[in-house]
Design a protein around this motif. Structure first.
Motif, PDB file in Angstrom:
ATOM      1  N   VAL A 179     -21.798 -21.302  31.717  1.00 58.80           N
ATOM      2  CA  VAL A 179     -20.830 -21.062  32.607  1.00 58.80           C
ATOM      3  C   VAL A 179     -21.072 -22.306  33.470  1.00 58.80           C
ATOM      4  O   VAL A 179     -19.739 -22.962  33.717  1.00 58.80           O
ATOM      5  N   ASP A 180     -22.018 -22.903  33.943  1.00 58.50           N
ATOM      6  CA  ASP A 180     -22.354 -23.911  34.792  1.00 58.50           C
ATOM      7  C   ASP A 180     -21.805 -25.327  33.913  1.00 58.50           C
ATOM      8  O   ASP A 180     -21.095 -26.259  34.509  1.00 58.50           O
ATOM      9  N   ALA A 181     -21.746 -25.219  32.386  1.00 62.81           N
ATOM     10  CA  ALA A 181     -21.429 -26.521  31.883  1.00 62.81           C
ATOM     11  C   ALA A 181     -19.840 -26.369  31.249  1.00 62.81           C
ATOM     12  O   ALA A 181     -19.248 -27.217  31.170  1.00 62.81           O
ATOM     13  N   GLY A 182     -19.321 -25.038  31.663  1.00 69.47           N
ATOM     14  CA  GLY A 182     -17.948 -24.695  31.186  1.00 69.47           C
ATOM     15  C   GLY A 182     -16.940 -25.607  32.244  1.00 69.47           C
ATOM     16  O   GLY A 182     -17.186 -26.115  33.174  1.00 69.47           O
ATOM     17  N   PRO A 183     -15.769 -25.307  31.681  1.00 66.00           N
ATOM     18  CA  PRO A 183     -14.560 -25.804  32.598  1.00 66.00           C
ATOM     19  C   PRO A 183     -14.839 -25.332  34.202  1.00 66.00           C
ATOM     20  O   PRO A 183     -14.986 -24.158  34.237  1.00 66.00           O
ATOM     21  N   THR A 184     -14.428 -26.052  35.002  1.00 65.64           N
ATOM     22  CA  THR A 184     -14.603 -25.940  36.403  1.00 65.64           C
ATOM     23  C   THR A 184     -13.657 -24.697  37.039  1.00 65.64           C
ATOM     24  O   THR A 184     -13.793 -23.943  37.762  1.00 65.64           O
ATOM     25  N   ASP A 185     -12.545 -24.901  36.247  1.00 72.55           N
ATOM     26  CA  ASP A 185     -11.383 -23.890  36.679  1.00 72.55           C
ATOM     27  C   ASP A 185     -11.326 -22.410  35.556  1.00 72.55           C
ATOM     28  O   ASP A 185     -10.420 -21.776  35.795  1.00 72.55           O
ATOM     29  N   LYS A 186     -12.429 -22.319  34.921  1.00 75.24           N
ATOM     30  CA  LYS A 186     -12.418 -21.120  33.984  1.00 75.24           C
ATOM     31  C   LYS A 186     -12.665 -19.850  34.817  1.00 75.24           C
ATOM     32  O   LYS A 186     -13.760 -19.814  35.388  1.00 75.24           O
ATOM     33  N   ILE A 187     -11.802 -18.947  34.496  1.00 70.95           N
ATOM     34  CA  ILE A 187     -12.051 -17.675  35.080  1.00 70.95           C
ATOM     35  C   ILE A 187     -12.395 -16.377  34.118  1.00 70.95           C
ATOM     36  O   ILE A 187     -11.521 -16.358  33.245  1.00 70.95           O
ATOM     37  N   TYR A 188     -13.535 -16.013  34.057  1.00 67.23           N
ATOM     38  CA  TYR A 188     -13.919 -14.982  33.250  1.00 67.23           C
ATOM     39  C   TYR A 188     -13.666 -13.562  33.230  1.00 67.23           C
ATOM     40  O   TYR A 188     -13.401 -13.379  34.755  1.00 67.23           O
ATOM     41  N   ASP A 189     -13.369 -12.899  32.197  1.00 69.68           N
ATOM     42  CA  ASP A 189     -12.698 -11.344  32.483  1.00 69.68           C
ATOM     43  C   ASP A 189     -14.213 -10.913  32.129  1.00 69.68           C
ATOM     44  O   ASP A 189     -14.575 -10.677  31.150  1.00 69.68           O
ATOM     45  N   VAL A 190     -14.753  -9.924  32.932  1.00 70.58           N
ATOM     46  CA  VAL A 190     -16.196  -9.094  32.874  1.00 70.58           C
ATOM     47  C   VAL A 190     -16.013  -7.734  32.972  1.00 70.58           C
ATOM     48  O   VAL A 190     -15.365  -7.287  33.822  1.00 70.58           O
ATOM     49  N   ASP A 191     -16.401  -7.000  32.074  1.00 69.64           N
ATOM     50  CA  ASP A 191     -16.574  -5.463  32.282  1.00 69.64           C
ATOM     51  C   ASP A 191     -18.175  -5.263  32.181  1.00 69.64           C
ATOM     52  O   ASP A 191     -18.763  -5.538  31.375  1.00 69.64           O
ATOM     53  N   LEU A 192     -18.406  -4.410  33.070  1.00 67.83           N
ATOM     54  CA  LEU A 192     -19.999  -4.098  33.377  1.00 67.83           C
ATOM     55  C   LEU A 192     -19.973  -2.572  33.356  1.00 67.83           C
ATOM     56  O   LEU A 192     -19.346  -1.825  34.130  1.00 67.83           O
TER      57      LEU A 192
END
Length: 325
Positions: free
Chosen positions: A143-156
């Motif tokens: 995540v830290d190395a990915g695009p700075t504007d990337k927003i992930y969709d997470v289900d926990l």
């Protein structure tokens, strides 16, 4: 070799602390618990002194601190609502402290403990073991190395079944445990904010004595979560032996596997702490703020972007809704 005192020797999580103290080559000098079912000590430290009265434990510790073989560390794995007081005790005794999660129940407790650290010159650390899990460390790096504007969709989704005993114990009292979000979920909330960044929005859809479902907007993720201690919430394929536990994390529709690798994380936590690399109590603030906000929120119901399991019908309290436990 360091000398340890352990507070909460009869508790569920105590064996992991006992193993960690032993595996790091240290000595458990004394243990305390008001319950005396502590035969587990024989497997780790059979010569350890043990007390069921706080006054006797305190007398032993205070006398030991005046010898040439003093205590160095106090480990705490007691009920959640007692953590703050026992951390204070350990620091004032003249020891460094290791405390099980959740560190405290309210953010203001952290402020007071930070002041006491300065006053005593000793340090307190929190067990935040998911930050040491190989898969989660790798995820954070990605995540830290990915695009700075990337927003992930997470289900926990985390369902860990508990019987009726739970509601008769301190764990079923929200004032003592902090409720489901705090008692079974605080380390997941810590992991999420550690990986995906600070909280921007915190919405609760459903909250009851046995579950909580909500939505978190983090700097780099939109998170839908569902936590429960009710076995009726388990999917049909979720039974794992007799544990009846289901844990899954989905990121952008793909299953993120982190079900393995938990057994040695307390020992690794101790190794890091004793090497001066542990998680200080200030680092627990974001997750404590998150669960405090959840605990004090008014659920909005099934509105907006909610976890699918939030639609499950609510269960009646096993002792009646008017009971405090």
């Amino acid at each position: 070799m360091y000398n340890f005192a352990l507070i909460g020797a009869a508790g569920y999580i105590a064996p992991r602390h006992l193993k960690a103290i032993k595996d790091t080559g240290n000595n458990l000098m004394v243990a305390y618990d008001k319950f005396d079912s502590v035969g587990r000590l024989d497997s780790f430290f059979p010569d350890c002194s043990f007390y069921t009265e706080n006054e006797q434990f305190d007398r032993f510790c205070s006398k030991q601190m005046r010898t040439d073989n003093p205590l160095h560390w106090v480990s705490i794995c007691t009920p959640n609502y007692t953590h703050d007081a026992f951390i204070r005790y350990g620091l004032r005794l003249g020891c460094n402290v290791i405390c099980e999660k959740p560190l405290v129940l309210n953010p203001y407790n952290i402020d007071n403990l930070l002041e006491l650290e300065q006053e005593t010159g000793h340090q307190a650390y929190n067990i935040l073991q998911l930050r040491l899990h190989d898969s989660i460390v790798a995820l954070k790096k990605k995540v830290d190395a990915g695009p700075t504007d990337k927003i992930y969709d997470v289900d926990l989704t985390y369902i860990t079944s508990r019987g009726k005993w739970y509601y008769s114990s301190w764990k079923g009292d929200v004032h003592k445990s902090g409720g489901v979000a705090t008692n079974i979920g605080v380390h997941f909330y810590d992991m999420l904010q550690w990986v995906f960044g600070a909280v921007k929005k915190n919405i609760v859809h459903v909250m009851s004595f046995d579950r909580v479902a909500g939505y978190l907007e983090l700097e780099k993720a939109r998170v839908r979560y569902f936590l429960s201690i009710n076995a009726d919430c388990l999917p049909e394929n979720a039974i794992e032996g007799e544990k009846r536990t289901y844990r899954t994390l989905s990121i952008d529709g793909e299953e993120f596997e982190f079900s393995q690798g938990f057994t040695e994380l307390h020992t690794l936590s101790y190794q890091k702490i004793l090497a001066g690399e542990g998680f200080r109590i200030a680092e627990a603030r974001p997750c404590i703020e998150m669960v405090t906000t959840i605990r004090n929120s008014t659920p909005i119901g099934l509105k907006g972007d909610y976890h699918p399991l939030a639609r499950l019908p609510l269960a009646p309290h096993p002792f009646g809704w008017d009971e405090k436990k």
